[in-house]
Design a protein around this motif. Structure first.
Motif, PDB file in Angstrom:
ATOM      1  N   GLY A  47       0.810  -1.219   0.000  1.00 51.36           N
ATOM      2  CA  GLY A  47       0.000   0.000   0.000  1.00 51.36           C
ATOM      3  C   GLY A  47       0.839   1.263   0.000  1.00 51.36           C
ATOM      4  O   GLY A  47       0.607   2.177  -0.798  1.00 51.36           O
ATOM      5  N   LEU A  48       1.835   1.300   0.880  1.00 52.22           N
ATOM      6  CA  LEU A  48       2.675   2.498   0.980  1.00 52.22           C
ATOM      7  C   LEU A  48       3.515   2.695  -0.295  1.00 52.22           C
ATOM      8  O   LEU A  48       3.678   3.818  -0.767  1.00 52.22           O
ATOM      9  CB  LEU A  48       3.595   2.428   2.213  1.00 52.22           C
ATOM     10  CG  LEU A  48       4.401   3.710   2.486  1.00 52.22           C
ATOM     11  CD1 LEU A  48       3.500   4.927   2.635  1.00 52.22           C
ATOM     12  CD2 LEU A  48       5.254   3.552   3.731  1.00 52.22           C
ATOM     13  N   GLU A  49       4.022   1.611  -0.864  1.00 55.60           N
ATOM     14  CA  GLU A  49       4.808   1.716  -2.104  1.00 55.60           C
ATOM     15  C   GLU A  49       3.963   2.296  -3.237  1.00 55.60           C
ATOM     16  O   GLU A  49       4.431   3.132  -4.009  1.00 55.60           O
ATOM     17  CB  GLU A  49       5.391   0.347  -2.502  1.00 55.60           C
ATOM     18  CG  GLU A  49       6.484  -0.160  -1.546  1.00 55.60           C
ATOM     19  CD  GLU A  49       7.624   0.842  -1.308  1.00 55.60           C
ATOM     20  OE1 GLU A  49       8.146   1.398  -2.306  1.00 55.60           O
ATOM     21  OE2 GLU A  49       7.986   1.077  -0.140  1.00 55.60           O
ATOM     22  N   LYS A  50       2.714   1.856  -3.328  1.00 57.06           N
ATOM     23  CA  LYS A  50       1.793   2.374  -4.365  1.00 57.06           C
ATOM     24  C   LYS A  50       1.505   3.864  -4.136  1.00 57.06           C
ATOM     25  O   LYS A  50       1.453   4.650  -5.082  1.00 57.06           O
ATOM     26  CB  LYS A  50       0.469   1.603  -4.339  1.00 57.06           C
ATOM     27  CG  LYS A  50       0.566   0.215  -4.918  1.00 57.06           C
ATOM     28  CD  LYS A  50       0.496   0.289  -6.413  1.00 57.06           C
ATOM     29  CE  LYS A  50       0.215  -1.054  -7.035  1.00 57.06           C
ATOM     30  NZ  LYS A  50       0.552  -1.048  -8.462  1.00 57.06           N
ATOM     31  N   ILE A  51       1.309   4.245  -2.865  1.00 56.06           N
ATOM     32  CA  ILE A  51       1.038   5.651  -2.526  1.00 56.06           C
ATOM     33  C   ILE A  51       2.249   6.511  -2.884  1.00 56.06           C
ATOM     34  O   ILE A  51       2.118   7.603  -3.447  1.00 56.06           O
ATOM     35  CB  ILE A  51       0.660   5.786  -1.028  1.00 56.06           C
ATOM     36  CG1 ILE A  51      -0.710   5.141  -0.779  1.00 56.06           C
ATOM     37  CG2 ILE A  51       0.648   7.245  -0.580  1.00 56.06           C
ATOM     38  CD1 ILE A  51      -1.080   4.966   0.687  1.00 56.06           C
ATOM     39  N   ILE A  59       5.684  11.949   0.448  1.00 54.70           N
ATOM     40  CA  ILE A  59       4.584  11.349   1.193  1.00 54.70           C
ATOM     41  C   ILE A  59       5.097  10.375   2.260  1.00 54.70           C
ATOM     42  O   ILE A  59       4.342   9.885   3.090  1.00 54.70           O
ATOM     43  CB  ILE A  59       3.582  10.673   0.206  1.00 54.70           C
ATOM     44  CG1 ILE A  59       2.166  10.627   0.792  1.00 54.70           C
ATOM     45  CG2 ILE A  59       4.028   9.296  -0.199  1.00 54.70           C
ATOM     46  CD1 ILE A  59       1.445  11.918   0.754  1.00 54.70           C
ATOM     47  N   VAL A  60       6.419  10.114   2.233  1.00 54.38           N
ATOM     48  CA  VAL A  60       7.025   9.201   3.210  1.00 54.38           C
ATOM     49  C   VAL A  60       7.979   9.982   4.110  1.00 54.38           C
ATOM     50  O   VAL A  60       8.800  10.765   3.632  1.00 54.38           O
ATOM     51  CB  VAL A  60       7.779   8.046   2.497  1.00 54.38           C
ATOM     52  CG1 VAL A  60       8.427   7.121   3.511  1.00 54.38           C
ATOM     53  CG2 VAL A  60       6.823   7.258   1.606  1.00 54.38           C
ATOM     54  N   GLU A  70       0.618  15.110   5.394  1.00 59.43           N
ATOM     55  CA  GLU A  70       0.821  15.477   3.983  1.00 59.43           C
ATOM     56  C   GLU A  70      -0.254  14.820   3.111  1.00 59.43           C
ATOM     57  O   GLU A  70      -0.832  15.457   2.229  1.00 59.43           O
ATOM     58  CB  GLU A  70       2.227  15.036   3.541  1.00 59.43           C
ATOM     59  CG  GLU A  70       2.602  15.428   2.125  1.00 59.43           C
ATOM     60  CD  GLU A  70       2.711  16.937   1.897  1.00 59.43           C
ATOM     61  OE1 GLU A  70       2.513  17.354   0.745  1.00 59.43           O
ATOM     62  OE2 GLU A  70       2.981  17.679   2.866  1.00 59.43           O
ATOM     63  N   LEU A  71      -0.519  13.548   3.373  1.00 57.96           N
ATOM     64  CA  LEU A  71      -1.526  12.828   2.590  1.00 57.96           C
ATOM     65  C   LEU A  71      -2.903  13.465   2.770  1.00 57.96           C
ATOM     66  O   LEU A  71      -3.638  13.660   1.805  1.00 57.96           O
ATOM     67  CB  LEU A  71      -1.560  11.342   2.991  1.00 57.96           C
ATOM     68  CG  LEU A  71      -2.528  10.463   2.186  1.00 57.96           C
ATOM     69  CD1 LEU A  71      -2.141  10.417   0.714  1.00 57.96           C
ATOM     70  CD2 LEU A  71      -2.562   9.043   2.756  1.00 57.96           C
ATOM     71  N   GLU A  81      -8.262  12.438  -6.114  1.00 56.06           N
ATOM     72  CA  GLU A  81      -7.134  11.814  -5.403  1.00 56.06           C
ATOM     73  C   GLU A  81      -7.649  10.981  -4.226  1.00 56.06           C
ATOM     74  O   GLU A  81      -7.127   9.905  -3.936  1.00 56.06           O
ATOM     75  CB  GLU A  81      -6.140  12.871  -4.900  1.00 56.06           C
ATOM     76  CG  GLU A  81      -5.381  13.601  -5.990  1.00 56.06           C
ATOM     77  CD  GLU A  81      -4.403  12.731  -6.778  1.00 56.06           C
ATOM     78  OE1 GLU A  81      -4.578  11.505  -6.882  1.00 56.06           O
ATOM     79  OE2 GLU A  81      -3.440  13.303  -7.304  1.00 56.06           O
ATOM     80  N   LYS A  82      -8.687  11.484  -3.574  1.00 59.53           N
ATOM     81  CA  LYS A  82      -9.291  10.755  -2.459  1.00 59.53           C
ATOM     82  C   LYS A  82      -9.876   9.440  -2.976  1.00 59.53           C
ATOM     83  O   LYS A  82      -9.714   8.385  -2.356  1.00 59.53           O
ATOM     84  CB  LYS A  82     -10.383  11.628  -1.827  1.00 59.53           C
ATOM     85  CG  LYS A  82     -10.945  11.092  -0.544  1.00 59.53           C
ATOM     86  CD  LYS A  82     -11.943  12.088   0.022  1.00 59.53           C
ATOM     87  CE  LYS A  82     -12.552  11.604   1.298  1.00 59.53           C
ATOM     88  NZ  LYS A  82     -13.513  12.567   1.834  1.00 59.53           N
TER      89      LYS A  82
END
Length: 197
Positions: A47-51, A59-60, A70-71, A81-82
């Motif tokens: 999930g985080l890699e895709k974001i 974003i990280v 930030e997100l 985006e949501k």
């Protein structure tokens, strides 16, 4: 056969976590939707890699965790985006919820989800349980607990499904406006009903 699923929900500062902890003390497995939602965006997760690929590396955080502030800024005022984020995360979260529910043993299992009705998770449940308090009390407890102003708590309440609709949808209601002993007694009564099926 998997244990029957009981959905547990409640708006901000209603005491849903208190009720959830009481069920846990009674030996009931709790599947926590919020915990799962955090796990699917943990460092190095799919999930985080895709974001990160979608929004960029800002974003990280330096420690590898999702920069939630930030997100929130990026998706708060941008509906598309949501929607992209929800389309990515909701199926992953739902799959993990289903796996944990299917693995649970006992007379029943609790699916603890603040947005149980809003996200249609009540479809996974045999019965639903709402922890409820009057809105004025919710605003007072929320601002005291989280150290935020009452206006922010009101905005969060306004963004959730109205209390009147949740009260109609719930099979059981725990009134958490009184003492903790009173809440515990209500949890016990529901536990006995659900265990004696």
């Amino acid at each position: 056969m998997p244990a029957p699923v009981i959905g547990l929900t409640g708006g901000i500062a209603t005491g849903k976590s208190t009720a959830s902890n009481y069920f846990k003390k009674l030996g009931i497995t709790i599947v926590d939707a919020d915990t799962i939602a955090r796990q699917v965006v943990a460092p190095n997760s799919f999930g985080l890699e895709k974001i990160k690929a979608h929004f960029g590396s800002q974003i990280v955080l330096d420690n590898g965790e999702l920069n939630r502030a930030e997100l929130r800024k990026l998706i708060f005022s941008n509906e598309s985006e949501k929607l992209w984020l929800n389309n990515l995360l909701h199926p992953v979260i739902r799959q993990e919820i289903l796996e944990q529910l299917n693995a649970a043993n006992g007379p029943y299992v609790i699916l603890d989800a603040p947005l149980l009705f809003e996200n249609n998770l009540d479809k996974l449940c045999e019965k639903t349980l709402l922890v409820d308090i009057p809105e004025e009390l919710q605003i007072m407890r929320g601002s005291e607990r989280d150290g935020v102003n009452k206006q922010q708590i009101k905005q969060i309440i306004a963004a959730q499904m109205p209390r009147s609709i949740k009260l109609k949808k719930a099979d059981y209601v725990i009134d958490n406006a009184l003492s903790l002993d009173n809440t515990y007694a209500q949890v016990m009564a529901i536990h006995q009903k659900l265990s004696n099926k």
